[in-house]
Write an enzyme that holds these catalytic residues in place. Structure first.
Site: not given
Length: 134
Positions: A98, A100
């Protein structure tokens, strides 16, 4: 066991989804650093970005480029940090790739990484060592 992000993708857990396509999902972080902190996640579950297929990382980056201007405008930010963590020592808590997007404003109280004093000799040595591993 599927990661929390895989459970969001499967709609087993709720999320404030901002964007979704066949490869990527983006949603607000429930423990944000700043308002608008968004996670961009490939649907293919891999431990981190180094383990992910280039196509998945590229798809994430395309989404980052698409949604970041909207996040910055909506939050009235002056910029943002875009980052990913690799491994527990870096702060990675969810072991599913992932990225950010963290909106930033001048004087928001967040600091960047501290800098280390290093000599030219140390830089030369380190560069040589890294190149030897490639």
């Amino acid at each position: 066991m599927p990661s929390i992000f895989s459970r969001i993708i499967a709609r087993e857990l709720p999320a404030h989804i901002l964007y979704e396509d066949d490869r990527v999902i983006a949603f607000l972080d429930i423990n944000p650093v700043t308002i608008g902190h968004t996670l961009v996640v490939p649907k293919s579950e891999r431990v981190n970005a180094l383990e992910s297929a280039i196509a998945d990382v590229s798809a994430c980056w395309a989404v980052i480029q698409k949604i970041t201007p909207a996040i910055v405008k909506t939050t009235q930010s002056e910029g943002c940090n875009i980052t990913t963590n690799i491994g527990e020592a870096s702060g990675q808590q969810v072991f599913h790739t992932h990225f950010h997007i963290i909106p930033r404003t001048t004087g928001d109280g967040l600091s960047l990484w501290p800098h280390t004093d290093v000599s030219q000799e140390e830089l030369v040595f380190t560069a040589e060592q890294i190149r030897s591993q490639l």
